[in-house]
Design a protein around this motif. Structure first.
Motif, PDB file in Angstrom:
ATOM      1  N   THR A 304      30.456  52.945  36.795  1.00 53.16           N
ATOM      2  CA  THR A 304      31.824  52.520  36.480  1.00 53.16           C
ATOM      3  C   THR A 304      31.960  51.013  36.307  1.00 53.16           C
ATOM      4  O   THR A 304      32.905  50.549  35.663  1.00 53.16           O
ATOM      5  CB  THR A 304      32.779  53.014  37.601  1.00 53.16           C
ATOM      6  OG1 THR A 304      32.622  54.433  37.698  1.00 53.16           O
ATOM      7  CG2 THR A 304      34.214  52.699  37.286  1.00 53.16           C
ATOM      8  N   CYS A 305      31.047  50.265  36.877  1.00 55.85           N
ATOM      9  CA  CYS A 305      31.171  48.805  36.800  1.00 55.85           C
ATOM     10  C   CYS A 305      31.283  48.350  35.349  1.00 55.85           C
ATOM     11  O   CYS A 305      30.488  48.727  34.502  1.00 55.85           O
ATOM     12  CB  CYS A 305      29.946  48.175  37.454  1.00 55.85           C
ATOM     13  SG  CYS A 305      29.848  46.417  37.170  1.00 55.85           S
ATOM     14  N   ALA A 306      32.299  47.532  35.084  1.00 55.98           N
ATOM     15  CA  ALA A 306      32.525  47.039  33.718  1.00 55.98           C
ATOM     16  C   ALA A 306      31.798  45.723  33.475  1.00 55.98           C
ATOM     17  O   ALA A 306      31.987  45.108  32.423  1.00 55.98           O
ATOM     18  CB  ALA A 306      34.021  46.878  33.481  1.00 55.98           C
ATOM     19  N   ASP A 307      31.014  45.278  34.456  1.00 57.25           N
ATOM     20  CA  ASP A 307      30.229  44.054  34.308  1.00 57.25           C
ATOM     21  C   ASP A 307      31.110  42.830  34.054  1.00 57.25           C
ATOM     22  O   ASP A 307      30.720  41.906  33.351  1.00 57.25           O
ATOM     23  CB  ASP A 307      29.222  44.233  33.151  1.00 57.25           C
ATOM     24  CG  ASP A 307      27.975  43.392  33.346  1.00 57.25           C
ATOM     25  OD1 ASP A 307      27.769  42.904  34.462  1.00 57.25           O
ATOM     26  OD2 ASP A 307      27.232  43.208  32.382  1.00 57.25           O
ATOM     27  N   CYS A 308      32.304  42.863  34.639  1.00 58.37           N
ATOM     28  CA  CYS A 308      33.246  41.761  34.385  1.00 58.37           C
ATOM     29  C   CYS A 308      32.893  40.517  35.194  1.00 58.37           C
ATOM     30  O   CYS A 308      33.396  39.429  34.922  1.00 58.37           O
ATOM     31  CB  CYS A 308      34.672  42.201  34.711  1.00 58.37           C
ATOM     32  SG  CYS A 308      34.961  42.472  36.474  1.00 58.37           S
ATOM     33  N   GLY A 309      32.065  40.660  36.228  1.00 59.94           N
ATOM     34  CA  GLY A 309      31.598  39.508  36.996  1.00 59.94           C
ATOM     35  C   GLY A 309      32.578  38.979  38.026  1.00 59.94           C
ATOM     36  O   GLY A 309      32.322  37.957  38.666  1.00 59.94           O
ATOM     37  N   ARG A 310      33.702  39.642  38.227  1.00 62.80           N
ATOM     38  CA  ARG A 310      34.695  39.111  39.169  1.00 62.80           C
ATOM     39  C   ARG A 310      34.189  39.154  40.610  1.00 62.80           C
ATOM     40  O   ARG A 310      34.498  38.282  41.414  1.00 62.80           O
ATOM     41  CB  ARG A 310      35.995  39.920  39.068  1.00 62.80           C
ATOM     42  CG  ARG A 310      36.638  39.774  37.718  1.00 62.80           C
ATOM     43  CD  ARG A 310      37.880  40.629  37.610  1.00 62.80           C
ATOM     44  NE  ARG A 310      38.336  40.661  36.228  1.00 62.80           N
ATOM     45  CZ  ARG A 310      39.565  40.917  35.863  1.00 62.80           C
ATOM     46  NH1 ARG A 310      40.474  41.178  36.759  1.00 62.80           N
ATOM     47  NH2 ARG A 310      39.901  40.934  34.594  1.00 62.80           N
ATOM     48  N   CYS A 311      33.438  40.213  40.947  1.00 63.03           N
ATOM     49  CA  CYS A 311      32.915  40.321  42.316  1.00 63.03           C
ATOM     50  C   CYS A 311      32.021  39.130  42.620  1.00 63.03           C
ATOM     51  O   CYS A 311      32.178  38.449  43.640  1.00 63.03           O
ATOM     52  CB  CYS A 311      32.173  41.643  42.492  1.00 63.03           C
ATOM     53  SG  CYS A 311      30.961  41.951  41.209  1.00 63.03           S
ATOM     54  N   SER A 312      31.107  38.859  41.698  1.00 62.27           N
ATOM     55  CA  SER A 312      30.170  37.756  41.928  1.00 62.27           C
ATOM     56  C   SER A 312      30.864  36.405  41.884  1.00 62.27           C
ATOM     57  O   SER A 312      30.483  35.473  42.588  1.00 62.27           O
ATOM     58  CB  SER A 312      29.053  37.800  40.885  1.00 62.27           C
ATOM     59  OG  SER A 312      28.303  38.976  41.069  1.00 62.27           O
ATOM     60  N   GLU A 375      38.231  42.079  45.002  1.00 67.64           N
ATOM     61  CA  GLU A 375      38.461  41.600  43.636  1.00 67.64           C
ATOM     62  C   GLU A 375      38.275  42.685  42.585  1.00 67.64           C
ATOM     63  O   GLU A 375      38.915  42.642  41.527  1.00 67.64           O
ATOM     64  CB  GLU A 375      37.471  40.461  43.359  1.00 67.64           C
ATOM     65  CG  GLU A 375      37.937  39.499  42.311  1.00 67.64           C
ATOM     66  CD  GLU A 375      39.236  38.807  42.668  1.00 67.64           C
ATOM     67  OE1 GLU A 375      39.342  38.273  43.779  1.00 67.64           O
ATOM     68  OE2 GLU A 375      40.151  38.814  41.822  1.00 67.64           O
ATOM     69  N   CYS A 376      37.403  43.637  42.847  1.00 71.60           N
ATOM     70  CA  CYS A 376      36.995  44.561  41.778  1.00 71.60           C
ATOM     71  C   CYS A 376      38.171  45.407  41.279  1.00 71.60           C
ATOM     72  O   CYS A 376      38.773  46.158  42.039  1.00 71.60           O
ATOM     73  CB  CYS A 376      35.883  45.488  42.260  1.00 71.60           C
ATOM     74  SG  CYS A 376      35.386  46.626  40.964  1.00 71.60           S
ATOM     75  N   PRO A 377      38.466  45.329  39.982  1.00 72.01           N
ATOM     76  CA  PRO A 377      39.590  46.111  39.455  1.00 72.01           C
ATOM     77  C   PRO A 377      39.311  47.605  39.437  1.00 72.01           C
ATOM     78  O   PRO A 377      40.232  48.409  39.326  1.00 72.01           O
ATOM     79  CB  PRO A 377      39.763  45.571  38.026  1.00 72.01           C
ATOM     80  CG  PRO A 377      38.470  44.921  37.680  1.00 72.01           C
ATOM     81  CD  PRO A 377      37.837  44.487  38.951  1.00 72.01           C
TER      82      PRO A 377
END
Ligand code: SF4
Ligand code: SF4
Length: 694
Positions: A304-312, A375-377
């Motif tokens: 499911t991760c959209a690789d948006c990078g918000r977590c990191s 943070e993860c949407p």
């Protein structure tokens, strides 16, 4: 339709339109079903995960986090673009479905859209297609020109997915153009033939294309009409079948991932779902060692991760250059799943994850601060996975050198310092303190209403003992009949559990629960957010627990606590949210309310505060672990306080205090910046009380 035929009637080179589209539909649906079935194979092989309870609560979260896109606005530009794309997709879903059916049944109209609602819906979808198209263009420009730093992939974490992202954005843009061209060609032909005209939304993409096509001959319009339809069909099914091979799989999985997301975030997952603690000795292997040891829900997270990078982007470990970046915990596992569960051929390889896709340091680097999860949407979970990977390493006897001593001491003495149990209450014996406050040790004979659970760091660390004494004085000031467990109290086990040592945690917990029960107290207070979190979420059958900041905030309201004005008017205070008080337990306002009740106290907010607070680096036995890093988390935090214009950092956690005071020295800010615990500050400012805590 005269002039241009319906797509059903149009004939391609080989077959009739209807036959062609039936073939495309069947091929598209069968391919998609096959791909999804293959993607489900590892989930079926994964471990159990009980996520089927509380369906209404879960549906509510789907409405909030999926349909309502609740977390997207935390990143204004990317979030706004995503909300527009998502809304556009939702609006266009029915139109796309209708368009697909029209290929095989030319007069098909979606139920409810045959009357006046039809043109209204068409107008909305014309604009939706335009907005989605524009968002794709903007997203491509952002990725190629502005290149937000959080999309970058350091070489040690693998390859960047930018080409894949651009390709997918382009495909969606093509889909929007094809959809609009289809409507525009039809409208242009109707206009030329003087037929009742389907009005296209002014300034929408179809409307603009219609204006361009106005002077084109009818046969050419017919070909364009058919070509646009064919392009739409092929792109639609190609996208559908291509998405499960990359980051866009979240379009299909996000709804399910959010529905099955963890409801009680603070409670760590058990070693094995469905295996009670009493039967843990029958579990052959603890934690996650191979990919198949992850639960099916954790695998769904990977998809499911959209690789948006918000977590990191919010991960403190990543910010200080530790070898951990949560986004890549996910993307590396997803790449592994795609590689080892291929569309054709044998699946699975059973190799250990540590050493193959993750490094030991990567997994030990996490402070379990929870910033990534906050943070993860798409509500991807990290702490449980990291703790499970640690459980696996511990089970294999793989413990970092620097942690072996504290763990042994915890086993033998019940505290990580290896101090004698009988010294546990020594902090109460400071002469000056004893004159003001006599702290009793509660047991079966000496009762009290309230237990002050001190925990190891406050009991044994010379500097942190001051927090213990301040807490005791506050409890005395508000008239609390309280006591401590003294030598009967062992470490709460909070860090031990997050470190992955479940059996040791259970032993510490059981000892404490027994001692608490024997003391007969009705409630528990602690000044340590880690102990608070353990007592509240990891322990069972103990009286209700409060953090001292909650007690103080309440007593300020009742008037039992009143403050003298601050002495130094030039001091500017800022509050640092401890992770296990704020993010993990939502206690943000009480400490701030207390500070704001002190007359003359100037308080500023750091940019990263509340649920975006930046971890000081103390969680998860990190006080004893020396990770590879470019800079200490605490130093970065102290710099943030200085940037906010503060010269006093207030926190409400002894772990934070250790790190922040140390960081002030490392950052060269001694004499310019100080740190104080909320309890210490309150005790110092209480009107009419002795101001000596040390
Ligand atoms: S819990 Fe904190 S340290 Fe661990 S991965 Fe998440 S953000 Fe990073
Ligand atoms: S885990 Fe969530 S926040 Fe992190 S990259 Fe994936 S979608 Fe984004």
């Amino acid at each position: 339709m005269e002039g241009i035929q319906s797509v059903v009637q149009l004939t391609s080179y080989l077959v009739s339109g209807r036959a062609l589209f039936v073939i495309i539909h069947i091929l598209g649906v069968v391919c998609f079903a096959y791909i999804v079935a293959k993607r489900l194979v590892p989930l079926v092989r994964g471990q159990r995960d009980l996520r089927f309870d509380q369906p209404l609560v879960r549906l509510g979260r789907v409405l909030k986090f999926w349909l309502g896109q609740w977390k997207q606005p935390r990143y204004k530009t990317a979030g706004t673009i995503h909300i527009f794309i998502f809304a556009g997709f939702i609006v266009l879903a029915m139109r796309a479905f209708t368009t697909l059916i029209v290929g095989v049944s030319e007069n098909f109209v979606m139920p409810g859209l045959s009357g006046k609602a039809g043109p209204i819906y068409n107008t909305i979808t014309d604009y939706a297609a335009t907005v989605v198209f524009l968002c794709m263009v903007i997203a491509v420009i952002r990725r190629l020109v502005f290149k937000p730093a959080r999309y970058a992939v350091p070489a040690r974490f693998g390859k960047a997915h930018t080409p894949d992202a651009i390709f997918l954005l382009a495909l969606i843009a093509i889909l929007m153009v094809a959809d609009s061209l289809f409507a525009a060609a039809k409208a242009a032909a109707e206009s030329q033939q003087g037929q009742p005209l389907e009005v296209l939304a002014v300034f929408s993409l179809p409307w603009m294309l219609q204006s361009i096509l106005a002077s084109i001959t009818l046969p050419t319009l017919g070909r364009l009409y058919f070509g646009a339809y064919l392009l739409h069909e092929v792109t639609f099914y190609f996208l559908l079948c291509y998405r499960p091979f990359g980051i866009q799989f979240h379009v299909e999985t996000s709804l399910f991932n959010i529905y099955f997301a963890k409801l009680d975030r603070e409670i760590l997952k058990p070693v094995r779902w469905g295996v009670s603690e009493e039967h843990l000795d029958q579990v052959k292997s603890f934690g996650v060692k191979t990919f198949e040891d992850f639960t099916w829900k954790h695998m769904l997270d990977f998809y499911t991760c959209a690789d948006c990078g918000r977590c990191s982007d919010n991960c403190p470990a990543n910010a200080v250059g530790r070898p951990l970046s949560p986004r890549f915990i996910t993307t590396k596992a997803r790449d592994y799943a795609f590689q080892h569960y291929p569309m054709f051929g044998k699946s699975g390889n059973g190799k250990p994850l540590i050493g193959n896709i993750y490094s030991e340091d990567e997994i030990w680097s996490c402070t379990t601060c929870g910033a990534c999860e906050a943070e993860c949407p798409l509500l991807v979970e990290y702490i449980d996975k990291i703790v499970d990977l640690r459980r696996g390493m511990i089970d294999d006897g793989n413990v970092p050198q620097s942690l072996q001593k504290p763990l042994k001491a915890l086993e033998s003495r019940g505290n990580p310092y290896g101090k004698m149990e009988k010294k546990k209450a020594d902090w109460t014996k400071a002469k000056e303190f004893q004159q003001d406050c006599n702290v009793k040790v509660v047991d079966g004979k000496n009762g009290a209403d309230t237990l002050y659970f001190v925990d190891s760091i406050t009991s044994f660390d010379d500097r942190m003992q001051s927090i213990g004494r301040a807490t005791a004085k506050i409890l005395k000031h508000v008239g609390e009949n309280f006591g401590i467990l003294g030598s009967a109290e062992k470490d709460s086990g909070h860090e031990v559990r997050r470190f992955g040592e479940e059996t040791l945690f259970m032993a510490l917990r059981d000892h404490n629960v027994e001692a608490i029960k024997a003391s007969g107290v009705k409630r528990i207070v602690t000044a340590d957010p880690h102990a608070y979190n353990a007592l509240k979420h990891d322990y069972k059958d103990v009286p209700p627990v409060e953090h001292i900041s909650q007690v103080i905030a309440r007593e300020v309201k009742t008037g039992k606590i009143q403050f003298n004005p601050v002495e130094n008017a030039s001091s500017v205070y800022t509050y640092h949210d401890p992770c296990y008080l704020g993010r993990h337990n939502d206690i943000y306002d009480d400490p701030r309310d207390v500070l704001d009740a002190i007359p003359g106290l100037k308080r500023v907010e750091m940019t990263r505060s509340r649920d975006r607070s930046f971890c000081c680096g103390g969680g998860g036995l990190m006080l004893f672990y020396e990770p590879k890093e470019d800079q200490r988390m605490g130093v970065k935090r102290v710099q943030m306080a200085a940037e906010a214009g503060a010269n006093v950092i207030v926190t409400a956690c002894p772990f934070c205090m250790v790190n922040i005071e140390d960081a002030i020295k490392v950052a060269g800010l001694e004499g310019k910046m100080t740190a104080i615990d909320l309890a210490e500050l309150v005790e110092k400012q209480i009107a009419g009380e002795s101001q000596t805590v040390a």
